[in-house]
Design a protein around this motif. Sequence first.
Motif, PDB file in Angstrom:
ATOM      1  N   GLY A 103       0.791  -1.221   0.000  1.00  0.00           N
ATOM      2  CA  GLY A 103       0.000   0.000   0.000  1.00  0.00           C
ATOM      3  C   GLY A 103       0.820   1.267   0.000  1.00  0.00           C
ATOM      4  O   GLY A 103       0.277   2.364   0.153  1.00  0.00           O
ATOM      5  N   CYS A 104       2.120   1.152  -0.194  1.00  0.00           N
ATOM      6  CA  CYS A 104       3.037   2.302  -0.145  1.00  0.00           C
ATOM      7  C   CYS A 104       3.529   2.619  -1.548  1.00  0.00           C
ATOM      8  O   CYS A 104       4.197   1.788  -2.177  1.00  0.00           O
ATOM      9  CB  CYS A 104       4.198   1.982   0.789  1.00  0.00           C
ATOM     10  SG  CYS A 104       5.668   3.011   0.591  1.00  0.00           S
TER      11      CYS A 104
ATOM     12  N   GLY B 298      -5.877   1.408  -3.492  1.00  0.00           N
ATOM     13  CA  GLY B 298      -4.810   2.067  -2.744  1.00  0.00           C
ATOM     14  C   GLY B 298      -3.818   2.776  -3.636  1.00  0.00           C
ATOM     15  O   GLY B 298      -4.053   2.994  -4.835  1.00  0.00           O
ATOM     16  N   GLU B 299      -2.666   3.142  -3.071  1.00  0.00           N
ATOM     17  CA  GLU B 299      -1.683   3.962  -3.777  1.00  0.00           C
ATOM     18  C   GLU B 299      -1.056   3.265  -4.983  1.00  0.00           C
ATOM     19  O   GLU B 299      -0.598   3.924  -5.913  1.00  0.00           O
ATOM     20  CB  GLU B 299      -0.584   4.411  -2.804  1.00  0.00           C
ATOM     21  CG  GLU B 299      -1.064   5.393  -1.745  1.00  0.00           C
ATOM     22  CD  GLU B 299       0.072   5.999  -0.948  1.00  0.00           C
ATOM     23  OE1 GLU B 299       1.210   5.507  -1.066  1.00  0.00           O
ATOM     24  OE2 GLU B 299      -0.190   6.970  -0.215  1.00  0.00           O
TER      25      GLU B 299
ATOM     26  N   TRP C   1       0.035   0.513   6.828  1.00  0.00           N
ATOM     27  CA  TRP C   1      -0.489   1.321   5.725  1.00  0.00           C
ATOM     28  C   TRP C   1      -1.808   0.775   5.186  1.00  0.00           C
ATOM     29  O   TRP C   1      -2.342   1.291   4.197  1.00  0.00           O
ATOM     30  CB  TRP C   1       0.514   1.400   4.577  1.00  0.00           C
ATOM     31  CG  TRP C   1       1.784   2.140   4.881  1.00  0.00           C
ATOM     32  CD1 TRP C   1       3.058   1.692   4.727  1.00  0.00           C
ATOM     33  CD2 TRP C   1       1.903   3.470   5.382  1.00  0.00           C
ATOM     34  NE1 TRP C   1       3.973   2.648   5.114  1.00  0.00           N
ATOM     35  CE2 TRP C   1       3.292   3.749   5.528  1.00  0.00           C
ATOM     36  CE3 TRP C   1       0.976   4.463   5.739  1.00  0.00           C
ATOM     37  CZ2 TRP C   1       3.764   4.974   5.991  1.00  0.00           C
ATOM     38  CZ3 TRP C   1       1.456   5.684   6.214  1.00  0.00           C
ATOM     39  CH2 TRP C   1       2.834   5.912   6.331  1.00  0.00           C
ATOM     40  N   ASN C   2      -2.330  -0.270   5.795  1.00  0.00           N
ATOM     41  CA  ASN C   2      -3.550  -0.889   5.270  1.00  0.00           C
ATOM     42  C   ASN C   2      -4.728   0.088   5.213  1.00  0.00           C
ATOM     43  O   ASN C   2      -5.620  -0.044   4.368  1.00  0.00           O
ATOM     44  CB  ASN C   2      -3.941  -2.105   6.110  1.00  0.00           C
ATOM     45  CG  ASN C   2      -3.001  -3.284   5.899  1.00  0.00           C
ATOM     46  OD1 ASN C   2      -2.090  -3.239   5.081  1.00  0.00           O
ATOM     47  ND2 ASN C   2      -3.210  -4.346   6.654  1.00  0.00           N
ATOM     48  N   TYR C   3      -4.730   1.084   6.100  1.00  0.00           N
ATOM     49  CA  TYR C   3      -5.847   2.026   6.142  1.00  0.00           C
ATOM     50  C   TYR C   3      -5.942   2.893   4.890  1.00  0.00           C
ATOM     51  O   TYR C   3      -6.984   3.529   4.628  1.00  0.00           O
ATOM     52  CB  TYR C   3      -5.736   2.914   7.385  1.00  0.00           C
ATOM     53  CG  TYR C   3      -4.726   4.031   7.263  1.00  0.00           C
ATOM     54  CD1 TYR C   3      -5.116   5.298   6.824  1.00  0.00           C
ATOM     55  CD2 TYR C   3      -3.384   3.830   7.573  1.00  0.00           C
ATOM     56  CE1 TYR C   3      -4.196   6.329   6.708  1.00  0.00           C
ATOM     57  CE2 TYR C   3      -2.466   4.840   7.456  1.00  0.00           C
ATOM     58  CZ  TYR C   3      -2.871   6.088   7.014  1.00  0.00           C
ATOM     59  OH  TYR C   3      -1.959   7.091   6.880  1.00  0.00           O
ATOM     60  N   LEU C   4      -4.882   2.921   4.069  1.00  0.00           N
ATOM     61  CA  LEU C   4      -4.894   3.750   2.863  1.00  0.00           C
ATOM     62  C   LEU C   4      -5.767   3.172   1.756  1.00  0.00           C
ATOM     63  O   LEU C   4      -5.943   3.805   0.721  1.00  0.00           O
ATOM     64  CB  LEU C   4      -3.463   3.944   2.345  1.00  0.00           C
ATOM     65  CG  LEU C   4      -2.519   4.745   3.249  1.00  0.00           C
ATOM     66  CD1 LEU C   4      -1.119   4.791   2.654  1.00  0.00           C
ATOM     67  CD2 LEU C   4      -3.057   6.165   3.448  1.00  0.00           C
ATOM     68  N   GLY C   5      -6.297   1.959   1.968  1.00  0.00           N
ATOM     69  CA  GLY C   5      -7.231   1.429   0.985  1.00  0.00           C
ATOM     70  C   GLY C   5      -6.900   0.059   0.450  1.00  0.00           C
ATOM     71  O   GLY C   5      -7.705  -0.539  -0.267  1.00  0.00           O
TER      72      GLY C   5
END
Length: 240
Positions: free
Chosen positions: A31-32, A168-169, A61-65
């Motif tokens: 997710g980065c 995510g990203e 970083w899971n909360y980013l989608g």
Amino acid sequence: MAQEPGRSTDTAAARDPAALKGVVELFTSQGCASCPPADAALKHLIEDGSVVALAYHVDYWNYLGWADTLATKENTARQYAYARMFGRNGVYTPQAVLNGRDHMNGGNLSGIRLKLAEMKDTGKGIRVPVEVVRKGDEIDISIGAGDGKANIVVVYFTRQQVVDVETGENSGKKISYFHAVRDIQTIGMWDGKPTRYVLPATVLDEEKDSGCAVLVQKMKSTEIPGAIIGATTLYSAATP
């Protein structure tokens, strides 16, 4: 000995510490957005054959989608333990920890190589020989002589996986991941004398395309890791 991600062996010959450039532990996340170059850099280090390279996928970083499909809370805990050792208040990705002694951006391949060479030249490299051999239904681990005390840590990983990141990203990317850590186990202590441990070979049979790294790692305290002074890698049999 040289080893490409697409090839395998069931024996890790005794590593001459002088020939091993070092250990790189990459803390990364699907997710980065900054991590794919570091994941690619790790592949180059694995192909080098003289670096023990491991990828620890973290979950913060899971909360980013996008929930990282390879992340574990144990991987995240190991990174936070290193942060305490480095005197840092937080963590970041992509972070490469070198020989358990220093850290830098995991995408800086040339910087990682230069730092490992510097560590080796200044006595902060790998100095304890480690041999891992698979014999039938056993894995035989031999640690050579040296100074001080350290933990014997076995890190289990999957050699290669391709993940389609859907949100995510990194949404829409198909990313190859190498040496993604799935479990970490401390199997004993080394006190400077030659030591031998035996594990069941089934620890690798759980996955056809798996492997493990054996690390001789000093500890700053019960919970805080320190310098890695010995290491090697063992792969399972090749996937048909």
